[in-house]
Design a protein around this motif. Structure first.
Motif, PDB file in Angstrom:
ATOM      1  N   THR A  85       0.859  -1.182   0.000  1.00  0.00           N
ATOM      2  CA  THR A  85       0.000   0.000   0.000  1.00  0.00           C
ATOM      3  C   THR A  85       0.898   1.236   0.000  1.00  0.00           C
ATOM      4  O   THR A  85       2.113   1.139  -0.041  1.00  0.00           O
ATOM      5  N   LEU A  86       0.280   2.400   0.043  1.00  0.00           N
ATOM      6  CA  LEU A  86       1.001   3.664  -0.050  1.00  0.00           C
ATOM      7  C   LEU A  86       2.172   3.709   0.927  1.00  0.00           C
ATOM      8  O   LEU A  86       2.016   3.485   2.128  1.00  0.00           O
ATOM      9  N   SER A  87       3.369   3.994   0.394  1.00  0.00           N
ATOM     10  CA  SER A  87       4.578   4.157   1.213  1.00  0.00           C
ATOM     11  C   SER A  87       5.271   5.438   0.776  1.00  0.00           C
ATOM     12  O   SER A  87       5.603   5.597  -0.403  1.00  0.00           O
ATOM     13  N   THR A  88       5.484   6.347   1.715  1.00  0.00           N
ATOM     14  CA  THR A  88       6.123   7.626   1.420  1.00  0.00           C
ATOM     15  C   THR A  88       7.358   7.786   2.286  1.00  0.00           C
ATOM     16  O   THR A  88       7.507   7.122   3.318  1.00  0.00           O
ATOM     17  N   HIS A  98       7.535  17.256   0.941  1.00  0.00           N
ATOM     18  CA  HIS A  98       8.759  18.056   0.950  1.00  0.00           C
ATOM     19  C   HIS A  98       9.958  17.264   0.421  1.00  0.00           C
ATOM     20  O   HIS A  98      11.091  17.748   0.491  1.00  0.00           O
ATOM     21  N   THR A  99       9.700  16.049  -0.065  1.00  0.00           N
ATOM     22  CA  THR A  99      10.743  15.214  -0.666  1.00  0.00           C
ATOM     23  C   THR A  99      10.543  15.186  -2.171  1.00  0.00           C
ATOM     24  O   THR A  99       9.508  14.720  -2.654  1.00  0.00           O
ATOM     25  N   ARG A 107      11.340  14.805 -12.788  1.00  0.00           N
ATOM     26  CA  ARG A 107      10.653  14.763 -11.503  1.00  0.00           C
ATOM     27  C   ARG A 107       9.382  13.927 -11.625  1.00  0.00           C
ATOM     28  O   ARG A 107       8.588  14.120 -12.550  1.00  0.00           O
ATOM     29  N   ILE A 108       9.167  12.969 -10.686  1.00  0.00           N
ATOM     30  CA  ILE A 108       8.018  12.068 -10.777  1.00  0.00           C
ATOM     31  C   ILE A 108       7.070  12.217  -9.592  1.00  0.00           C
ATOM     32  O   ILE A 108       6.191  11.369  -9.399  1.00  0.00           O
ATOM     33  N   LEU A 113      -0.829  15.413  -5.513  1.00  0.00           N
ATOM     34  CA  LEU A 113      -0.569  15.227  -4.091  1.00  0.00           C
ATOM     35  C   LEU A 113       0.794  15.742  -3.663  1.00  0.00           C
ATOM     36  O   LEU A 113       1.036  15.949  -2.478  1.00  0.00           O
ATOM     37  N   GLY A 114       1.714  15.890  -4.616  1.00  0.00           N
ATOM     38  CA  GLY A 114       3.042  16.383  -4.298  1.00  0.00           C
ATOM     39  C   GLY A 114       3.988  15.337  -3.757  1.00  0.00           C
ATOM     40  O   GLY A 114       5.136  15.644  -3.441  1.00  0.00           O
ATOM     41  N   MET A 115       3.546  14.088  -3.634  1.00  0.00           N
ATOM     42  CA  MET A 115       4.377  13.036  -3.053  1.00  0.00           C
ATOM     43  C   MET A 115       4.554  11.900  -4.047  1.00  0.00           C
ATOM     44  O   MET A 115       3.948  11.874  -5.120  1.00  0.00           O
ATOM     45  N   THR A 116       5.375  10.918  -3.665  1.00  0.00           N
ATOM     46  CA  THR A 116       5.652   9.760  -4.500  1.00  0.00           C
ATOM     47  C   THR A 116       5.402   8.493  -3.693  1.00  0.00           C
ATOM     48  O   THR A 116       5.806   8.398  -2.537  1.00  0.00           O
TER      49      THR A 116
END
Length: 683
Positions: A85-88, A98-99, A107-108, A113-116
């Motif tokens: 599942t979602l892992s940030t 902020h990563t 950039r991916i 959402l601004g996150m990966t």
């Protein structure tokens, strides 16, 4: 507490970094080279705080995602909602948004959402990975208030045709398959990689959010216990395809094509607090993503120019259905998101002798996003508007000058500016310096300072209902200082270590809060002070002929304190640690090798995390600390016609009960076996 102290001591003593060959399924060699003592670092790396992930960790087994790799091989915090599942990831007490994450320079981060999601990145698809901590991220991109993760692929360096296949079978009806086909000569290199993973994911766990009563013969309650339950609605099926083509003209020009396709179908596990019947729900997320990058590099002895073009397509669907009581599943939510991103970049480098390096970089991203819930009906019978349809153009440019006046001193200055839509950031400056204090042991001190900005995501600005187009960009200043050393003796040992202090002040932190109208909306409410210490160490020792011990360790102390103004008299969040940010974290890995046998042990620890901004210590106000231990044993068999590998892995060796997110259970002890074959094709 004793285990905590032992874990910290293990992680801060000089530990080691494996010197393995890149192909983990092939015969390993363990020649420890003599450590050269020199007073200069590569010009590009002047003053940077960087963690390079060892190739052996990336290729350890196909079931690992980059989230798993970073958990055991870095000091950053990996927040997971459960297996598959979602892992940030988050640096230095900041948030996942902020990563910044780049893949082959593009950039991916999800523009919505601004996150990966690092659970969607197989480690076997990554040939080179490094972490740029704090100020160092400004060298690559803006917006990394915590740092940046740099991921890339490389040519296979094949001669003729090659094949590699690995089959994995594990607990919870888990099947993992990996296939790689390569072909190459002096000019061309091609590679095709396939990873397929599927699992029922129905692991058992002790549900500490529920209690069952124990009755006597008169039906009086005489006791209670926490029931053992299975993870419900957690099955997944992921397919990844990566095609690479590289061409070297032999005259200084290199061309590359990287194309990555993802097809994922994942159920979202039910919460530990959910008493419903799993058969009455269908909670599912599907994704199809394509990422492609075309690159050109022109190299000369003292200068280089390059250009890249890329495209990202992502289709995501979230469906929530439930039985309304008549045996028919009714769609409650039908969310659809479509993202198209076009990318272009140009860069150049120019050396003047051995003392100066000038660089320039310009990159552009055009995002087009559509987000809709197709199932929300208002009381008047019309469909409600949930989501948005918008686009944004992003431009980022930087210039830098790096100067090494003497061999033992380096200075670097970077200026970056970015455009988001029609809004420019102020100039983003960064200054780096490093110097060799002592050539004996190559003791090097380094320091840096930078300003940075992060603009709100498209969801922050435009999502309906709740988006806030008046949000200000987050901004901050970050200061780093550290020291490192490297020593060794040829054929005996190599030892290295580093210690870094950092201090970061972030203003206008964005957070989504509930409103009186019944929905959430983002606001700039916090000023955050994040500071602390990061320690890294590595040791590689030849214990005896054909015996090798490799160890590495990381430790971080990261207070991240809300220093904003109270929103009301009842606001108790000021002066408290941010939610889901562990103050302490640590990891240790150790590998013992003998001939073609290899024993690997991995350990990590996260301190307690608060789930509320007030740091309330109620039952649900914090998640307890946890330790994680994995172990694996591998044997490589070498034949004239092929190399074979047999490997067994035990995850969560001590059956630790733990959570990284409230009410999201994690698996206990589990197992997996891998069999790999690499034919030699007449070599």
């Amino acid at each position: 507490m004793k285990r905590v102290i032992i874990g910290i001591l293990l992680s801060i003593i000089p530990l080691g970094l494996s010197a393995q060959t890149e192909q983990v399924w092939h015969k390993r060699t363990h020649d420890i080279p003599e450590i050269s003592v020199y007073g200069s670092r590569p010009m590009k790396d002047i003053g940077t705080q960087q963690t390079k992930i060892d190739t052996t960790a990336l290729k350890e087994n196909i079931s690992l995602s980059m989230a798993d790799v970073l958990t055991f091989n870095s000091s950053i915090f990996v927040k997971s909602y459960g297996r598959a599942t979602l892992s940030t990831v988050a640096f230095r007490g900041t948030s996942p948004s902020h990563t910044q994450v780049t893949w082959n320079g593009m950039r991916i981060n999800n523009p919505m959402l601004g996150m990966t999601d690092f659970s969607m990145i197989p480690s076997y698809f990554i040939d080179d990975a490094s972490l740029l901590h704090g100020t160092s991220s400004v060298n690559d991109t803006g917006g990394g208030l915590g740092g940046a993760v740099r991921l890339s692929t490389k040519p296979a360096e094949a001669r003729g045709f090659g094949l590699q296949f690995v089959q994995g079978v594990g607990s919870f009806t888990t099947i993992d398959d990996f296939l790689r086909l390569t072909w190459g000569n002096e000019r061309w290199q091609t590679s095709t990689r396939v990873v397929f993973s599927t699992s029922k994911n129905d692991y058992k766990y002790r549900n500490r959010d529920k209690k069952e009563n124990i009755y006597d013969e008169q039906m009086n309650i005489v006791g209670q216990y926490y029931p053992i339950e299975r993870n419900r609605s957690g099955a997944f099926r992921d397919l990844h395809l990566l095609q690479e083509v590289y061409y070297n003209t032999g005259k200084g020009d290199r061309l590359g094509l990287n194309a990555w396709y993802i097809a994922s179908n994942r159920e979202l596990p039910m919460l530990t607090t959910d008493y419903g019947n799993a058969a009455a729900f269908d909670n599912r997320q599907r994704e199809q993503t394509f990422r492609g990058v075309l690159s050109w590099d022109h190299l000369r002895p003292n200068w280089k120019v390059g250009a890249k073009a890329g495209y990202v397509y992502t289709w995501m669907a979230y469906d929530y259905k439930r039985d309304v009581g008549n045996g028919v599943m009714h769609a409650m939510t039908r969310s659809r998101s479509l993202v198209n991103t076009i990318y272009a970049q140009a860069e150049g480098e120019y050396y003047i002798g051995k003392k100066w390096l000038f660089t320039a970089n310009l990159s552009a991203h055009q995002h087009l996003v559509e987000s809709r819930d197709k199932n929300i009906i208002r009381q008047d019978g019309n469909k409600a508007i949930v989501g948005y349809h918008s686009g944004r153009f992003e431009l980022s440019g930087s210039v830098s000058a790096k100067w090494r006046p003497i061999d033992r001193l380096g200075i670097s200055a970077v200026l970056r500016e970015e455009l988001f839509g029609n809004k420019w950031t102020p100039i983003i400056p960064a200054l780096f310096i490093d110097g060799v204090i002592s050539q004996k042991g190559n003791i090097t001190a380094k320091a840096s300072v930078s300003r940075n900005f992060r603009f709100p995501t498209l969801n922050d600005l435009y999502f309906l209902p709740g988006g806030n187009p008046d949000l200000r960009p987050e901004s901050g200043w970050t200061y780093d200082a550290g020291i490192s050393f490297t020593i060794g003796k040829k054929g005996v040992y190599s030892l290295s270590g580093s210690a870094t202090w950092f201090d970061s002040h972030i203003k206008d932190w964005i957070i989504w809060l509930p409103t009186a109208k019944g929905f959430f909306s983002p606001e700039n409410i916090k000023d955050v002070h994040a500071y602390g210490v990061e320690l890294q160490a590595a040791l590689s020792v030849a214990l005896a002929p054909k015996w090798q011990l490799d160890l590495n360790g990381n430790f971080s102390w990261t207070p991240s304190i809300n220093e904003g103004e109270p929103r009301s008299a009842a606001d108790r969040s000021v002066g408290k640690q941010l939610p889901y940010v562990p103050e302490f974290s640590s990891s240790v890995t150790g590998r013992l090798s003998w001939r073609r046998w290899s024993l690997l042990y991995k350990w990590c620890w996260y301190s307690e995390r608060f789930t509320m901004s007030s740091n309330d210590l109620s039952l649900s106000g914090k998640l307890p600390e946890y330790f994680m231990s994995n172990i694996s044993l591998e044997k490589v068999l070498v034949f004239n016609w092929a190399d074979l590998s047999l490997k067994g892995t035990i995850n969560n060796l001590f059956n630790e009960e733990y959570l990284t997110v409230l009410s999201r259970p994690m698996p206990g002890i589990n197992f997996e076996i891998f069999v790999g074959i690499t034919p030699k094709w007449g070599k």
